[in-house]
Scaffold this active site. Structure first.
Site, short mmCIF file in Angstrom:
data_model
loop_
_atom_site.label_atom_id
_atom_site.label_comp_id
_atom_site.label_asym_id
_atom_site.label_seq_id
_atom_site.Cartn_x
_atom_site.Cartn_y
_atom_site.Cartn_z
N ARG A 135 0.82 -1.23 0.00
CA ARG A 135 0.00 0.00 0.00
C ARG A 135 0.85 1.28 0.00
O ARG A 135 0.41 2.34 0.42
CB ARG A 135 -0.99 0.02 1.18
CG ARG A 135 -1.95 -1.15 1.13
CD ARG A 135 -3.23 -0.84 1.87
NE ARG A 135 -4.16 -1.95 1.69
CZ ARG A 135 -4.20 -3.00 2.47
NH1 ARG A 135 -3.39 -3.10 3.51
NH2 ARG A 135 -5.05 -3.97 2.22
N LYS A 157 3.89 11.80 -10.71
CA LYS A 157 3.00 11.06 -11.62
C LYS A 157 3.66 9.72 -11.94
O LYS A 157 4.81 9.68 -12.37
CB LYS A 157 2.79 11.83 -12.93
CG LYS A 157 1.79 12.97 -12.81
CD LYS A 157 1.51 13.55 -14.18
CE LYS A 157 0.48 14.68 -14.09
NZ LYS A 157 0.28 15.36 -15.37
N GLU A 199 11.70 19.71 -23.45
CA GLU A 199 11.00 19.95 -22.18
C GLU A 199 11.66 21.09 -21.41
O GLU A 199 11.00 21.79 -20.64
CB GLU A 199 10.94 18.68 -21.32
CG GLU A 199 10.22 17.50 -21.97
CD GLU A 199 8.70 17.53 -21.82
OE1 GLU A 199 8.16 18.47 -21.20
OE2 GLU A 199 8.04 16.60 -22.34
N LYS A 241 9.08 23.63 -12.34
CA LYS A 241 8.11 22.55 -12.15
C LYS A 241 7.71 22.46 -10.67
O LYS A 241 6.53 22.30 -10.35
CB LYS A 241 8.67 21.20 -12.64
CG LYS A 241 7.65 20.08 -12.45
CD LYS A 241 7.81 18.94 -13.39
CE LYS A 241 6.65 17.94 -13.20
NZ LYS A 241 6.71 16.81 -14.06
N GLU A 251 -3.20 18.37 -10.39
CA GLU A 251 -3.61 18.87 -11.71
C GLU A 251 -5.10 19.21 -11.80
O GLU A 251 -5.83 18.72 -12.66
CB GLU A 251 -3.22 17.87 -12.82
CG GLU A 251 -3.19 18.54 -14.20
CD GLU A 251 -2.50 17.70 -15.27
OE1 GLU A 251 -1.40 17.19 -15.02
OE2 GLU A 251 -3.09 17.57 -16.34
N ARG A 255 -1.27 23.00 -13.03
CA ARG A 255 -0.33 21.95 -13.45
C ARG A 255 -0.49 21.62 -14.93
O ARG A 255 0.44 21.18 -15.58
CB ARG A 255 -0.48 20.69 -12.58
CG ARG A 255 0.58 19.65 -12.90
CD ARG A 255 0.70 18.55 -11.85
NE ARG A 255 1.74 17.61 -12.25
CZ ARG A 255 2.28 16.70 -11.47
NH1 ARG A 255 1.89 16.61 -10.21
NH2 ARG A 255 3.21 15.88 -11.91
N ASN A 259 1.66 20.91 -19.68
CA ASN A 259 1.31 20.18 -20.90
C ASN A 259 1.37 21.07 -22.15
O ASN A 259 0.80 20.71 -23.18
CB ASN A 259 -0.09 19.56 -20.77
CG ASN A 259 -0.08 18.45 -19.76
OD1 ASN A 259 0.84 17.65 -19.71
ND2 ASN A 259 -1.10 18.41 -18.91
N HIS A 262 1.60 19.45 -25.47
CA HIS A 262 1.34 18.03 -25.31
C HIS A 262 0.03 17.55 -25.94
O HIS A 262 -0.08 16.39 -26.30
CB HIS A 262 1.37 17.65 -23.83
CG HIS A 262 2.76 17.58 -23.25
ND1 HIS A 262 3.61 18.67 -23.23
CD2 HIS A 262 3.47 16.56 -22.70
CE1 HIS A 262 4.77 18.32 -22.67
NE2 HIS A 262 4.70 17.05 -22.34
N HIS A 266 0.87 14.63 -28.09
CA HIS A 266 0.39 13.28 -27.79
C HIS A 266 -0.34 12.68 -29.00
O HIS A 266 -0.23 11.48 -29.28
CB HIS A 266 -0.55 13.29 -26.58
CG HIS A 266 0.18 13.35 -25.27
ND1 HIS A 266 -0.39 13.86 -24.13
CD2 HIS A 266 1.43 12.97 -24.92
CE1 HIS A 266 0.49 13.79 -23.14
NE2 HIS A 266 1.59 13.25 -23.59
N HIS A 280 8.93 11.27 -27.77
CA HIS A 280 8.00 12.12 -27.03
C HIS A 280 8.41 13.60 -27.09
O HIS A 280 7.59 14.47 -27.43
CB HIS A 280 7.91 11.66 -25.57
CG HIS A 280 7.12 12.57 -24.69
ND1 HIS A 280 5.75 12.67 -24.77
CD2 HIS A 280 7.50 13.47 -23.74
CE1 HIS A 280 5.32 13.57 -23.90
NE2 HIS A 280 6.36 14.07 -23.26
N1 GLY Z 1 4.73 15.97 -17.14
C1 GLY Z 1 3.67 16.80 -16.73
C2 GLY Z 1 3.40 16.75 -15.27
O1 GLY Z 1 4.18 16.20 -14.51
O2 GLY Z 1 2.38 17.23 -14.84
#
Ligand code: GLY
Length: 382
Positions: A135, A157, A199, A241, A251, A255, A259, A262, A266, A280
Protein backbone atom coordinates in the site's frame (compact mmCIF):
# COMPACT_ATOMS: atom_id res chain seq x y z
CA UNK A 1 18.68 27.56 -3.67
CA UNK A 2 21.78 26.75 -1.63
CA UNK A 3 24.87 25.41 -3.29
CA UNK A 4 26.44 22.76 -1.11
CA UNK A 5 30.17 22.22 -1.25
CA UNK A 6 31.54 18.81 -0.25
CA UNK A 7 35.06 17.72 0.20
CA UNK A 8 35.13 14.20 -1.19
CA UNK A 9 38.37 12.36 -1.81
CA UNK A 10 40.19 15.68 -1.76
CA UNK A 11 37.98 17.19 -4.46
CA UNK A 12 35.49 20.00 -3.95
CA UNK A 13 32.26 19.47 -5.81
CA UNK A 14 29.07 21.44 -5.94
CA UNK A 15 25.51 20.35 -6.34
CA UNK A 16 22.27 22.29 -6.51
CA UNK A 17 19.33 21.44 -4.29
CA UNK A 18 15.79 22.29 -5.36
CA UNK A 19 13.08 21.65 -2.75
CA UNK A 20 9.64 20.44 -3.79
CA UNK A 21 7.35 21.76 -1.04
CA UNK A 22 4.39 19.48 -0.45
CA UNK A 23 3.92 19.48 3.32
CA UNK A 24 4.76 16.10 4.81
CA UNK A 25 5.50 14.77 1.30
CA UNK A 26 8.19 17.40 0.58
CA UNK A 27 11.49 16.28 -0.92
CA UNK A 28 14.65 17.58 -2.54
CA UNK A 29 15.96 17.30 -6.08
CA UNK A 30 19.77 17.17 -6.13
CA UNK A 31 21.40 18.22 -9.41
CA UNK A 32 25.02 18.13 -10.48
CA UNK A 33 27.90 16.02 -11.74
CA UNK A 34 29.28 12.99 -9.91
CA UNK A 35 26.25 12.26 -7.72
CA UNK A 36 25.71 8.63 -8.75
CA UNK A 37 28.72 7.32 -6.86
CA UNK A 38 27.48 9.22 -3.78
CA UNK A 39 23.98 7.71 -3.82
CA UNK A 40 24.42 5.46 -0.76
CA UNK A 41 25.61 8.38 1.33
CA UNK A 42 23.02 10.80 -0.07
CA UNK A 43 20.15 8.44 0.76
CA UNK A 44 21.55 7.75 4.24
CA UNK A 45 22.06 11.40 5.15
CA UNK A 46 18.96 12.84 3.52
CA UNK A 47 16.19 10.31 3.99
CA UNK A 48 17.55 7.69 6.35
CA UNK A 49 18.07 3.99 6.70
CA UNK A 50 16.39 1.29 4.66
CA UNK A 51 17.30 -1.31 2.07
CA UNK A 52 17.10 -0.32 -1.61
CA UNK A 53 15.75 -2.44 -4.45
CA UNK A 54 17.02 -1.03 -7.75
CA UNK A 55 14.82 -1.06 -10.86
CA UNK A 56 16.53 -0.24 -14.13
CA UNK A 57 16.65 -1.15 -17.83
CA UNK A 58 19.22 -3.01 -19.90
CA UNK A 59 20.76 0.11 -21.45
CA UNK A 60 21.24 1.97 -18.19
CA UNK A 61 22.45 -1.23 -16.47
CA UNK A 62 25.21 -1.66 -19.08
CA UNK A 63 26.62 1.80 -18.48
CA UNK A 64 25.95 2.61 -14.84
CA UNK A 65 24.47 -0.17 -12.67
CA UNK A 66 27.81 -1.30 -11.22
CA UNK A 67 28.52 2.25 -9.98
CA UNK A 68 25.13 2.54 -8.28
CA UNK A 69 25.30 -0.93 -6.72
CA UNK A 70 28.81 -0.25 -5.35
CA UNK A 71 27.62 2.98 -3.75
CA UNK A 72 24.61 1.30 -2.13
CA UNK A 73 26.61 -1.75 -1.02
CA UNK A 74 29.16 0.51 0.69
CA UNK A 75 26.30 1.69 2.91
CA UNK A 76 24.67 -1.78 3.25
CA UNK A 77 21.60 -0.63 1.36
CA UNK A 78 21.48 -2.93 -1.64
CA UNK A 79 18.64 -5.48 -1.52
CA UNK A 80 18.88 -6.48 -5.19
CA UNK A 81 18.51 -5.17 -8.75
CA UNK A 82 15.83 -5.86 -11.35
CA UNK A 83 16.83 -5.18 -14.95
CA UNK A 84 13.90 -4.76 -17.37
CA UNK A 85 13.86 -4.49 -21.17
CA UNK A 86 14.41 -0.93 -22.42
CA UNK A 87 11.56 0.83 -24.20
CA UNK A 88 8.02 2.16 -23.81
CA UNK A 89 6.49 -1.36 -24.13
CA UNK A 90 7.92 -2.16 -20.67
CA UNK A 91 5.35 0.20 -19.10
CA UNK A 92 2.65 -2.49 -19.04
CA UNK A 93 0.64 -4.64 -16.63
CA UNK A 94 2.76 -7.76 -17.33
CA UNK A 95 6.01 -6.00 -16.34
CA UNK A 96 4.28 -4.36 -13.35
CA UNK A 97 3.28 -7.80 -12.06
CA UNK A 98 6.77 -9.20 -12.56
CA UNK A 99 8.37 -6.17 -10.96
CA UNK A 100 6.05 -6.06 -7.93
CA UNK A 101 6.60 -9.74 -7.23
CA UNK A 102 10.38 -9.31 -7.67
CA UNK A 103 10.42 -6.43 -5.18
CA UNK A 104 8.38 -8.46 -2.66
CA UNK A 105 10.79 -11.37 -3.08
CA UNK A 106 13.65 -9.02 -2.20
CA UNK A 107 11.90 -8.61 1.15
CA UNK A 108 11.35 -4.86 0.81
CA UNK A 109 9.29 -3.57 3.69
CA UNK A 110 7.60 -0.28 4.54
CA UNK A 111 10.82 1.42 5.75
CA UNK A 112 12.74 0.41 2.61
CA UNK A 113 13.07 2.09 -0.77
CA UNK A 114 12.57 1.32 -4.42
CA UNK A 115 15.23 3.07 -6.51
CA UNK A 116 13.96 3.98 -9.98
CA UNK A 117 17.14 4.18 -12.04
CA UNK A 118 16.44 5.11 -15.64
CA UNK A 119 14.46 7.37 -17.93
CA UNK A 120 10.74 8.15 -17.89
CA UNK A 121 9.62 4.58 -18.50
CA UNK A 122 11.49 3.16 -15.51
CA UNK A 123 10.56 6.14 -13.30
CA UNK A 124 6.86 5.81 -14.08
CA UNK A 125 6.76 2.00 -13.74
CA UNK A 126 8.97 1.67 -10.64
CA UNK A 127 7.22 4.64 -9.02
CA UNK A 128 3.85 2.97 -9.61
CA UNK A 129 5.13 -0.34 -8.18
CA UNK A 130 6.41 1.54 -5.10
CA UNK A 131 3.05 3.32 -4.82
CA UNK A 132 1.10 0.06 -4.58
CA UNK A 133 3.63 -2.25 -2.88
CA UNK A 134 2.44 -2.90 0.68
CA UNK A 135 0.00 0.00 0.00
CA UNK A 136 2.89 2.36 -0.68
CA UNK A 137 6.58 2.34 0.14
CA UNK A 138 9.08 5.14 -0.41
CA UNK A 139 11.06 5.52 -3.60
CA UNK A 140 14.04 7.43 -4.88
CA UNK A 141 14.23 8.68 -8.46
CA UNK A 142 17.62 8.58 -10.17
CA UNK A 143 16.70 9.88 -13.64
CA UNK A 144 19.19 9.09 -16.41
CA UNK A 145 17.68 11.00 -19.35
CA UNK A 146 17.40 14.77 -19.67
CA UNK A 147 13.64 14.40 -20.10
CA UNK A 148 13.36 12.48 -16.83
CA UNK A 149 15.68 14.89 -14.98
CA UNK A 150 13.67 17.99 -15.91
CA UNK A 151 10.18 16.53 -15.99
CA UNK A 152 9.02 12.99 -15.28
CA UNK A 153 11.09 12.26 -12.14
CA UNK A 154 9.61 15.29 -10.34
CA UNK A 155 5.97 15.65 -9.36
CA UNK A 156 4.85 12.13 -8.47
CA UNK A 157 3.00 11.06 -11.62
CA UNK A 158 3.47 7.30 -12.00
CA UNK A 159 1.76 4.73 -14.18
CA UNK A 160 1.65 2.34 -17.09
CA UNK A 161 0.17 2.20 -20.58
CA UNK A 162 -2.76 0.08 -21.77
CA UNK A 163 -4.22 -0.55 -25.24
CA UNK A 164 -6.63 2.33 -24.46
CA UNK A 165 -3.82 4.89 -24.13
CA UNK A 166 -0.68 6.04 -22.38
CA UNK A 167 -0.53 6.58 -18.60
CA UNK A 168 -4.24 5.86 -18.10
CA UNK A 169 -3.52 3.56 -15.13
CA UNK A 170 -1.43 4.95 -12.30
CA UNK A 171 -1.23 6.81 -9.02
CA UNK A 172 0.21 10.06 -7.72
CA UNK A 173 3.09 8.91 -5.52
CA UNK A 174 5.82 11.42 -4.72
CA UNK A 175 9.45 10.28 -4.48
CA UNK A 176 11.36 10.87 -1.24
CA UNK A 177 14.46 12.12 -3.06
CA UNK A 178 15.51 12.79 -6.66
CA UNK A 179 19.18 12.53 -7.61
CA UNK A 180 19.94 13.98 -11.07
CA UNK A 181 23.56 13.26 -11.94
CA UNK A 182 24.43 15.33 -15.00
CA UNK A 183 27.40 13.06 -15.81
CA UNK A 184 25.12 10.16 -16.77
CA UNK A 185 23.71 12.26 -19.63
CA UNK A 186 27.06 11.85 -21.40
CA UNK A 187 25.99 8.34 -22.45
CA UNK A 188 22.60 9.50 -23.75
CA UNK A 189 22.18 9.31 -27.55
CA UNK A 190 22.22 12.82 -29.10
CA UNK A 191 18.65 12.44 -30.36
CA UNK A 192 17.39 11.61 -26.84
CA UNK A 193 19.28 14.60 -25.45
CA UNK A 194 17.62 16.91 -27.99
CA UNK A 195 14.21 15.40 -27.23
CA UNK A 196 14.73 16.08 -23.49
CA UNK A 197 15.82 19.61 -24.30
CA UNK A 198 12.35 20.27 -25.74
CA UNK A 199 11.00 19.95 -22.18
CA UNK A 200 13.65 22.43 -20.97
CA UNK A 201 12.52 24.95 -23.61
CA UNK A 202 8.94 24.32 -22.44
CA UNK A 203 9.64 25.93 -19.05
CA UNK A 204 10.89 29.11 -20.75
CA UNK A 205 7.95 29.21 -23.12
CA UNK A 206 5.29 28.57 -20.51
CA UNK A 207 6.37 30.99 -17.79
CA UNK A 208 9.91 32.36 -17.94
CA UNK A 209 10.80 34.56 -20.94
CA UNK A 210 14.30 35.45 -19.58
CA UNK A 211 15.08 31.72 -19.38
CA UNK A 212 14.06 31.31 -23.02
CA UNK A 213 16.32 34.31 -23.93
CA UNK A 214 19.16 32.59 -22.06
CA UNK A 215 18.57 29.27 -23.84
CA UNK A 216 18.66 31.02 -27.21
CA UNK A 217 22.18 32.23 -26.51
CA UNK A 218 23.51 29.39 -24.29
CA UNK A 219 22.06 26.21 -25.77
CA UNK A 220 25.47 25.09 -26.99
CA UNK A 221 26.69 25.16 -23.40
CA UNK A 222 23.65 23.19 -22.23
CA UNK A 223 24.56 20.42 -24.68
CA UNK A 224 28.21 20.60 -23.61
CA UNK A 225 28.51 17.52 -21.41
CA UNK A 226 27.92 18.11 -17.75
CA UNK A 227 29.09 21.74 -17.58
CA UNK A 228 27.54 24.48 -15.42
CA UNK A 229 25.12 25.56 -18.18
CA UNK A 230 23.59 22.07 -18.20
CA UNK A 231 23.21 22.11 -14.40
CA UNK A 232 21.67 25.61 -14.60
CA UNK A 233 19.19 24.55 -17.29
CA UNK A 234 18.09 21.53 -15.25
CA UNK A 235 17.93 23.51 -12.01
CA UNK A 236 15.82 26.28 -13.60
CA UNK A 237 13.49 23.71 -15.15
CA UNK A 238 13.04 21.77 -11.90
CA UNK A 239 12.45 24.97 -9.91
CA UNK A 240 9.73 25.96 -12.38
CA UNK A 241 8.11 22.55 -12.15
CA UNK A 242 8.43 22.47 -8.33
CA UNK A 243 6.65 25.84 -8.06
CA UNK A 244 3.74 24.59 -10.19
CA UNK A 245 3.49 21.26 -8.35
CA UNK A 246 3.49 23.06 -4.99
CA UNK A 247 0.35 24.98 -5.96
CA UNK A 248 -1.43 22.22 -7.89
CA UNK A 249 -0.14 18.75 -7.09
CA UNK A 250 -3.12 16.86 -8.50
CA UNK A 251 -3.61 18.87 -11.71
CA UNK A 252 -6.88 20.56 -10.97
CA UNK A 253 -5.60 23.84 -12.42
CA UNK A 254 -2.15 25.28 -13.15
CA UNK A 255 -0.33 21.95 -13.45
CA UNK A 256 -1.94 21.60 -16.86
CA UNK A 257 0.46 24.37 -18.01
CA UNK A 258 3.17 21.69 -17.97
CA UNK A 259 1.31 20.18 -20.90
CA UNK A 260 2.23 23.03 -23.26
CA UNK A 261 2.61 21.35 -26.64
CA UNK A 262 1.34 18.03 -25.31
CA UNK A 263 -2.23 17.94 -26.66
CA UNK A 264 -0.89 18.28 -30.20
CA UNK A 265 2.24 16.25 -29.33
CA UNK A 266 0.39 13.28 -27.79
CA UNK A 267 -1.83 13.01 -30.87
CA UNK A 268 1.28 12.94 -33.08
CA UNK A 269 2.91 10.28 -30.90
CA UNK A 270 -0.23 8.14 -31.05
CA UNK A 271 -0.50 8.66 -34.82
CA UNK A 272 3.13 7.52 -35.32
CA UNK A 273 2.48 4.48 -33.08
CA UNK A 274 4.87 5.59 -30.29
CA UNK A 275 7.66 4.49 -32.58
CA UNK A 276 11.13 5.81 -33.34
CA UNK A 277 9.51 7.95 -36.04
CA UNK A 278 8.79 10.48 -33.31
CA UNK A 279 10.17 10.59 -29.75
CA UNK A 280 8.00 12.12 -27.03
CA UNK A 281 10.15 15.26 -26.81
CA UNK A 282 10.07 15.65 -30.58
CA UNK A 283 6.26 15.49 -30.50
CA UNK A 284 6.32 18.13 -27.75
CA UNK A 285 8.62 20.34 -29.87
CA UNK A 286 6.19 20.21 -32.82
CA UNK A 287 3.26 20.60 -30.41
CA UNK A 288 4.77 23.72 -28.81
CA UNK A 289 5.45 25.27 -32.22
CA UNK A 290 1.83 24.45 -33.13
CA UNK A 291 0.51 26.00 -29.90
CA UNK A 292 2.33 29.22 -30.81
CA UNK A 293 1.23 29.11 -34.46
CA UNK A 294 -2.39 28.48 -33.44
CA UNK A 295 -2.29 31.25 -30.81
CA UNK A 296 -0.78 33.66 -33.32
CA UNK A 297 -3.34 32.77 -35.99
CA UNK A 298 -6.10 33.51 -33.45
CA UNK A 299 -4.54 36.91 -32.70
CA UNK A 300 -3.74 35.85 -29.14
CA UNK A 301 0.00 36.54 -29.27
CA UNK A 302 2.16 39.07 -31.18
CA UNK A 303 3.10 38.34 -34.80
CA UNK A 304 6.56 36.79 -35.15
CA UNK A 305 6.46 34.96 -31.81
CA UNK A 306 5.89 31.52 -33.36
CA UNK A 307 8.75 32.10 -35.80
CA UNK A 308 11.12 32.87 -32.93
CA UNK A 309 10.16 29.62 -31.18
CA UNK A 310 10.56 27.62 -34.41
CA UNK A 311 13.99 29.13 -35.10
CA UNK A 312 15.30 28.11 -31.68
CA UNK A 313 13.89 24.58 -31.77
CA UNK A 314 15.25 24.06 -35.29
CA UNK A 315 18.68 25.45 -34.26
CA UNK A 316 19.15 22.56 -31.81
CA UNK A 317 17.88 20.04 -34.38
CA UNK A 318 14.31 19.58 -33.16
CA UNK A 319 11.33 19.21 -35.53
CA UNK A 320 8.75 21.99 -35.61
CA UNK A 321 6.34 21.00 -38.40
CA UNK A 322 4.28 17.97 -39.40
CA UNK A 323 6.39 17.66 -42.56
CA UNK A 324 9.48 17.12 -40.35
CA UNK A 325 8.05 13.70 -39.36
CA UNK A 326 9.33 11.04 -41.76
CA UNK A 327 6.83 8.74 -43.50
CA UNK A 328 3.13 9.12 -44.33
CA UNK A 329 1.32 12.44 -44.19
CA UNK A 330 -1.04 13.01 -41.26
CA UNK A 331 -4.76 13.56 -41.78
CA UNK A 332 -6.72 16.11 -39.77
CA UNK A 333 -9.62 13.78 -38.83
CA UNK A 334 -7.27 11.20 -37.32
CA UNK A 335 -5.32 13.81 -35.37
CA UNK A 336 -8.50 15.43 -34.06
CA UNK A 337 -9.85 12.01 -33.00
CA UNK A 338 -6.57 11.23 -31.21
CA UNK A 339 -6.70 14.58 -29.40
CA UNK A 340 -10.07 13.45 -28.06
CA UNK A 341 -8.21 10.71 -26.09
CA UNK A 342 -6.29 13.35 -24.13
CA UNK A 343 -6.65 13.13 -20.34
CA UNK A 344 -7.52 16.85 -20.27
CA UNK A 345 -10.74 16.24 -22.22
CA UNK A 346 -13.79 17.07 -20.06
CA UNK A 347 -17.33 16.44 -21.37
CA UNK A 348 -15.81 16.00 -24.83
CA UNK A 349 -14.32 19.53 -24.78
CA UNK A 350 -10.68 19.99 -25.72
CA UNK A 351 -8.27 21.81 -23.43
CA UNK A 352 -5.22 23.44 -24.96
CA UNK A 353 -2.36 25.36 -23.43
CA UNK A 354 -2.25 28.56 -25.47
CA UNK A 355 0.05 31.57 -25.24
CA UNK A 356 -0.17 35.36 -25.00
CA UNK A 357 3.59 35.65 -25.58
CA UNK A 358 6.81 33.80 -24.82
CA UNK A 359 6.64 32.99 -21.10
CA UNK A 360 2.88 33.63 -20.90
CA UNK A 361 1.00 30.37 -21.33
CA UNK A 362 -2.54 29.83 -20.08
CA UNK A 363 -5.05 27.01 -19.89
CA UNK A 364 -7.75 27.42 -22.56
CA UNK A 365 -10.72 25.17 -21.87
CA UNK A 366 -13.43 24.55 -24.41
CA UNK A 367 -11.43 25.40 -27.55
CA UNK A 368 -13.69 25.22 -30.61
CA UNK A 369 -12.85 21.91 -32.39
CA UNK A 370 -13.77 23.53 -35.74
CA UNK A 371 -10.94 26.06 -35.29
CA UNK A 372 -8.50 23.29 -34.45
CA UNK A 373 -9.70 21.31 -37.47
CA UNK A 374 -9.15 24.31 -39.77
CA UNK A 375 -5.73 24.89 -38.22
CA UNK A 376 -4.74 21.23 -38.76
CA UNK A 377 -5.82 21.47 -42.39
CA UNK A 378 -3.50 24.47 -42.80
CA UNK A 379 -0.68 22.65 -41.01
CA UNK A 380 -1.04 19.57 -43.22
CA UNK A 381 -1.18 21.70 -46.39
CA UNK A 382 2.16 23.14 -45.12
N1 GLY B 1 4.73 15.97 -17.14
C1 GLY B 1 3.67 16.80 -16.73
C2 GLY B 1 3.40 16.75 -15.27
O1 GLY B 1 4.18 16.20 -14.51
O2 GLY B 1 2.38 17.23 -14.84
Amino acid sequence: MPTLAHSMTGLTRTEKTVPVSLGDRSYNVLIGPGLLQETGRLIATRIGKGKCGIVTDENVANFHLATLEASLKAENRHAGSIVLPAGEQTKCFAQLTKLSEGLLEMGLERGDFVVAFGGGVIGDLAGFAAGILRRGIRFVQIPTSLLAQVDSSVGGKTGINTPQGKNLIGVFHQPSLVIADTDVLATLPAREMRAGYAEVVKYGLLGDAPFFDWLESQWNGVFGNSGPDLTRAIETSVKAKAAIIARDEFETGDRALLNLGHTFGHALEAWTGYSSRLLHGEGVAIGMAQAFRFSESEGLCPPGTAKRVEVHLAAVGLPTKLSDIPGDKADADTLLRLMGQDKKVRDGKLTFILVRDIGQAYVARDVDPAKIRAFLDREIAG
